[in-house]
Design a protein around this motif. Structure first.
Motif, PDB file in Angstrom:
ATOM      1  N   GLU A 117     -30.676  52.098  20.206  1.00 53.28           N
ATOM      2  CA  GLU A 117     -30.779  51.899  18.574  1.00 53.28           C
ATOM      3  C   GLU A 117     -31.939  51.905  18.058  1.00 53.28           C
ATOM      4  OE1 GLU A 117     -26.708  48.932  17.581  1.00 53.28           O
ATOM      5  OE2 GLU A 117     -28.377  48.554  17.746  1.00 53.28           O
ATOM      6  N   ILE A 118     -32.651  52.664  17.032  1.00 50.39           N
ATOM      7  CA  ILE A 118     -33.765  52.803  16.165  1.00 50.39           C
ATOM      8  C   ILE A 118     -34.413  51.711  15.605  1.00 50.39           C
ATOM      9  CG2 ILE A 118     -33.697  55.460  17.290  1.00 50.39           C
ATOM     10  CD1 ILE A 118     -32.731  55.996  14.378  1.00 50.39           C
ATOM     11  N   ILE A 119     -33.473  51.651  14.798  1.00 47.92           N
ATOM     12  CA  ILE A 119     -33.172  50.096  13.990  1.00 47.92           C
ATOM     13  C   ILE A 119     -32.606  48.970  13.785  1.00 47.92           C
ATOM     14  CG2 ILE A 119     -32.686  49.540  11.268  1.00 47.92           C
ATOM     15  CD1 ILE A 119     -33.274  52.203  10.056  1.00 47.92           C
ATOM     16  N   ASN A 120     -33.097  47.963  14.457  1.00 43.62           N
ATOM     17  CA  ASN A 120     -32.199  46.687  14.715  1.00 43.62           C
ATOM     18  C   ASN A 120     -31.784  45.513  13.335  1.00 43.62           C
ATOM     19  OD1 ASN A 120     -32.443  45.635  17.833  1.00 43.62           O
ATOM     20  ND2 ASN A 120     -31.202  47.248  17.144  1.00 43.62           N
ATOM     21  N   ASP A 121     -30.469  45.745  13.064  1.00 43.49           N
ATOM     22  CA  ASP A 121     -30.729  44.349  12.385  1.00 43.49           C
ATOM     23  C   ASP A 121     -30.702  43.012  12.221  1.00 43.49           C
ATOM     24  OD1 ASP A 121     -29.159  45.779   9.760  1.00 43.49           O
ATOM     25  OD2 ASP A 121     -28.132  46.959  11.585  1.00 43.49           O
ATOM     26  N   GLY A 133     -29.027  38.492  28.996  1.00 43.52           N
ATOM     27  CA  GLY A 133     -28.852  39.655  28.705  1.00 43.52           C
ATOM     28  C   GLY A 133     -29.249  38.909  27.612  1.00 43.52           C
ATOM     29  N   GLY A 134     -29.561  38.042  26.893  1.00 44.09           N
ATOM     30  CA  GLY A 134     -29.482  37.430  25.486  1.00 44.09           C
ATOM     31  C   GLY A 134     -30.468  38.135  24.905  1.00 44.09           C
ATOM     32  N   ARG A 135     -30.992  37.895  23.562  1.00 37.99           N
ATOM     33  CA  ARG A 135     -31.581  38.652  22.966  1.00 37.99           C
ATOM     34  C   ARG A 135     -31.608  37.268  21.104  1.00 37.99           C
ATOM     35  NH1 ARG A 135     -32.948  44.238  23.497  1.00 37.99           N
ATOM     36  NH2 ARG A 135     -34.612  43.662  21.980  1.00 37.99           N
ATOM     37  N   GLY A 136     -32.977  37.321  20.355  1.00 41.81           N
ATOM     38  CA  GLY A 136     -33.013  36.695  20.090  1.00 41.81           C
ATOM     39  C   GLY A 136     -32.825  37.273  18.243  1.00 41.81           C
ATOM     40  N   TYR A 137     -32.535  38.371  18.437  1.00 40.76           N
ATOM     41  CA  TYR A 137     -32.764  39.221  16.763  1.00 40.76           C
ATOM     42  C   TYR A 137     -31.259  38.806  16.157  1.00 40.76           C
ATOM     43  CZ  TYR A 137     -30.602  43.004  19.447  1.00 40.76           C
ATOM     44  OH  TYR A 137     -29.755  43.963  20.092  1.00 40.76           O
ATOM     45  N   ASN A 138     -30.238  38.928  17.353  1.00 42.62           N
ATOM     46  CA  ASN A 138     -28.674  38.990  16.485  1.00 42.62           C
ATOM     47  C   ASN A 138     -27.702  36.867  16.736  1.00 42.62           C
ATOM     48  OD1 ASN A 138     -28.746  38.247  19.933  1.00 42.62           O
ATOM     49  ND2 ASN A 138     -27.170  40.773  19.425  1.00 42.62           N
ATOM     50  N   THR A 139     -29.637  35.933  16.532  1.00 40.98           N
ATOM     51  CA  THR A 139     -28.824  34.918  16.906  1.00 40.98           C
ATOM     52  C   THR A 139     -29.506  33.947  15.503  1.00 40.98           C
ATOM     53  OG1 THR A 139     -30.428  33.667  18.021  1.00 40.98           O
ATOM     54  CG2 THR A 139     -28.655  34.729  19.312  1.00 40.98           C
ATOM     55  N   ASN A 140     -28.479  32.706  15.467  1.00 38.21           N
ATOM     56  CA  ASN A 140     -29.575  32.133  14.532  1.00 38.21           C
ATOM     57  C   ASN A 140     -30.507  31.398  14.747  1.00 38.21           C
ATOM     58  OD1 ASN A 140     -28.102  30.111  15.693  1.00 38.21           O
ATOM     59  ND2 ASN A 140     -27.400  29.031  12.882  1.00 38.21           N
ATOM     60  N   ALA A 141     -31.268  31.203  16.621  1.00 42.53           N
ATOM     61  CA  ALA A 141     -31.825  29.879  16.588  1.00 42.53           C
ATOM     62  C   ALA A 141     -33.401  30.345  16.653  1.00 42.53           C
ATOM     63  CB  ALA A 141     -31.734  30.173  18.922  1.00 42.53           C
ATOM     64  N   GLY A 142     -33.802  29.556  17.183  1.00 46.36           N
ATOM     65  CA  GLY A 142     -35.002  29.233  17.417  1.00 46.36           C
ATOM     66  C   GLY A 142     -35.256  29.845  18.191  1.00 46.36           C
ATOM     67  N   ALA A 154     -42.238  46.362  13.633  1.00 47.91           N
ATOM     68  CA  ALA A 154     -42.102  45.663  11.961  1.00 47.91           C
ATOM     69  C   ALA A 154     -41.000  44.977  11.195  1.00 47.91           C
ATOM     70  CB  ALA A 154     -42.084  47.264  10.785  1.00 47.91           C
ATOM     71  N   LEU A 155     -41.122  44.287  10.407  1.00 47.34           N
ATOM     72  CA  LEU A 155     -39.714  43.714  10.230  1.00 47.34           C
ATOM     73  C   LEU A 155     -39.433  43.286   8.260  1.00 47.34           C
ATOM     74  CD1 LEU A 155     -39.738  39.819  11.845  1.00 47.34           C
ATOM     75  CD2 LEU A 155     -38.054  41.817  12.155  1.00 47.34           C
ATOM     76  N   LEU A 156     -38.449  44.601   7.427  1.00 46.75           N
ATOM     77  CA  LEU A 156     -38.565  43.843   6.317  1.00 46.75           C
ATOM     78  C   LEU A 156     -37.799  43.428   6.476  1.00 46.75           C
ATOM     79  CD1 LEU A 156     -38.813  45.921   3.582  1.00 46.75           C
ATOM     80  CD2 LEU A 156     -36.941  47.452   4.556  1.00 46.75           C
ATOM     81  N   CYS A 157     -37.743  42.242   4.527  1.00 47.86           N
ATOM     82  CA  CYS A 157     -36.922  41.616   5.060  1.00 47.86           C
ATOM     83  C   CYS A 157     -35.731  42.081   3.090  1.00 47.86           C
ATOM     84  CB  CYS A 157     -37.726  40.097   4.002  1.00 47.86           C
ATOM     85  SG  CYS A 157     -36.749  38.298   3.857  1.00 47.86           S
ATOM     86  N   ARG A 300     -28.343  35.896   6.081  1.00 49.44           N
ATOM     87  CA  ARG A 300     -30.467  36.308   5.983  1.00 49.44           C
ATOM     88  C   ARG A 300     -29.849  38.044   6.768  1.00 49.44           C
ATOM     89  NH1 ARG A 300     -34.441  35.756  10.577  1.00 49.44           N
ATOM     90  NH2 ARG A 300     -35.708  35.307   9.321  1.00 49.44           N
ATOM     91  N   HIS A 301     -30.751  38.811   6.743  1.00 49.03           N
ATOM     92  CA  HIS A 301     -31.124  39.601   7.163  1.00 49.03           C
ATOM     93  C   HIS A 301     -32.199  40.112   7.200  1.00 49.03           C
ATOM     94  CE1 HIS A 301     -29.313  44.691   6.805  1.00 49.03           C
ATOM     95  NE2 HIS A 301     -29.697  44.242   8.271  1.00 49.03           N
ATOM     96  N   LEU A 302     -32.811  41.427   7.844  1.00 51.07           N
ATOM     97  CA  LEU A 302     -34.009  41.686   7.837  1.00 51.07           C
ATOM     98  C   LEU A 302     -33.749  43.106   9.325  1.00 51.07           C
ATOM     99  CD1 LEU A 302     -34.734  39.001   8.106  1.00 51.07           C
ATOM    100  CD2 LEU A 302     -37.209  39.448   8.785  1.00 51.07           C
ATOM    101  N   LEU A 303     -34.266  44.155   8.524  1.00 51.45           N
ATOM    102  CA  LEU A 303     -34.139  45.167   9.447  1.00 51.45           C
ATOM    103  C   LEU A 303     -36.014  45.184  10.389  1.00 51.45           C
ATOM    104  CD1 LEU A 303     -32.932  47.699   6.430  1.00 51.45           C
ATOM    105  CD2 LEU A 303     -31.999  46.516   8.896  1.00 51.45           C
ATOM    106  N   ARG A 304     -35.703  45.689  11.723  1.00 54.69           N
ATOM    107  CA  ARG A 304     -36.414  45.793  12.464  1.00 54.69           C
ATOM    108  C   ARG A 304     -36.952  47.570  13.352  1.00 54.69           C
ATOM    109  NH1 ARG A 304     -36.530  42.179  17.802  1.00 54.69           N
ATOM    110  NH2 ARG A 304     -35.355  44.254  18.799  1.00 54.69           N
TER     111      ARG A 304
END
Length: 375
Positions: A117-121, A133-142, A154-157, A300-304
């Motif tokens: 994917e070229i833009i991640n949610d 295989g875990g990634r942080g961007y699709n969790t609410n974890a620290g 780049a992260l757009l809030c 919460r939603h940012l675009l990366r």
């Protein structure tokens, strides 16, 4: 874009508190330019990968503010916070379109995950972080301190959480300086080959892990790449990866002690309409856990975006296995995943040409068949 006047330098949290020159607050005219370009792009209804900058026609003022933001990431601070995008007035689809349009002026987008994917949610989908295989961007974890696999992330809030989700950033140059002050014997250890997992995001022709020193050895251009989660996962998941030495474990433990310290770590609350840009070679970032709203439309939603940028620095030769190209101003980085399309390849080459960037057809430097775990 012109090359930055000042190379990145070490900074401490107190320095960032005192000097806000890394923050850009857009003027009404600059903001209006993005809105007007968006309305033009909406009328065209083109697929993102088919778009060019002409399809998102920004006026000079809006172009210049994006150029200043990228310049800031390559200069003194290695980061920028650009404030004022009217995401509260845009739908999610419009925000995505506007964000891609901005990217056409800043760099070449990179694929970011197994799905290419070229833009991640960046939002909580109920996934887990510290699993295979875990990634942080699709969790609410620290998240552990880390960098992303590109020149600039780049992260757009678009929406903030009910609580938490604080962004934390450190200067990796300052981190290196602290290690050198406390344990100078560990600096050569950081320049050894280190094994990292791809987290299942590699091209099918690549092995599931790669070698990359944590600290580059170029005396002019500083580079750091580290993510303990991925180093530990390579130890856990792959028997043919060499075991960490005592000194390597010591330096990782020292990192864990230093990175969240009040001395090094600067915390910022991303607000709606903020665009955070980080140079991944001279900063490391993390995030605190967050609690979300129940209403899906408020979560919460940012675009990366992951970007290769025209003014990027050269990278150490030992980093080529992962980044694919170490030349300055080259299209590089990202993770290939398993769904690269011809449309993406056409976009990549066309966008590189439009920005005057170095580009060559991708090929794996290390194949699955040829991979060995020898340093």
């Amino acid at each position: 874009m012109k090359a930055p006047e000042f190379k990145p330098r070490a900074w401490l949290a107190a320095d960032v508190e005192r000097d806000s020159s890394w923050i850009i607050r857009m003027t009404p005219d600059e903001v209006a330019g993005f809105d007007d370009a968006l309305q033009h792009a909406v009328g065209l209804n083109k697929p993102l990968l088919a778009m060019t900058a002409e399809d998102f026609p920004l006026p000079d003022a809006s172009r210049r503010v994006l150029a200043r933001a990228i310049e800031s990431t390559q200069g003194r601070w290695g980061m920028c916070l650009l404030k004022g995008f009217p995401v509260d007035q845009w739908t999610e689809a419009e925000t995505r379109l506007a964000y891609w349009g901005m990217g056409l002026y800043m760099g070449v987008g990179r694929t970011q995950n197994r799905a290419s994917e070229i833009i991640n949610d960046v939002r909580d989908t109920g996934a887990s972080y510290k699993v295979k295989g875990g990634r942080g961007y699709n969790t609410n974890a620290g998240l552990d301190f880390h960098q992303d696999s590109c020149d600039v992330v780049a992260l757009l809030c678009r929406r903030t959480a009910r609580s938490g989700g604080t962004s934390k950033v450190i200067s990796s140059i300052a981190l290196r300086d602290e290690v050198e002050r406390l344990r100078p014997d560990l600096i050569p250890v950081l320049q050894q080959p280190w094994f990292h997992t791809y987290q299942n995001t590699q091209d099918p022709t690549q092995p599931p892990f790669y070698r990359c020193p944590i600290l580059g050895d170029d005396p002019t251009y500083f580079t750091v790449r580290t993510n303990r989660k991925n180093i530990d996962a390579a130890q856990r998941d792959f028997e043919d990866v060499p075991r960490l030495t005592r000194a390597q474990n010591e330096v990782l433990d020292l990192f864990d002690q230093l990175m969240p310290s009040d001395k090094l770590c600067y915390s910022m609350e991303l607000e709606q309409g903020d665009l955070q840009l980080l140079n991944n070679y001279v900063t490391l970032h993390s995030r605190t856990p967050f609690e979300d709203f129940e209403d899906p439309d408020q979560k919460r939603h940012l675009l990366r975006l992951w970007l290769s940028v025209p003014t990027s620095q050269p990278l150490p030769p030992q980093w080529e296995e992962y980044y694919g190209d170490v030349r300055p101003g080259a299209v590089r980085g990202g993770v290939r995943g398993s769904a690269i399309t011809q449309e993406f390849l056409d976009y990549e080459e066309r966008q590189a040409k439009a920005l005057g960037m170095r580009w060559r057809k991708w090929r794996p430097l290390v194949t699955r068949e040829a991979a060995t775990a020898a340093p």
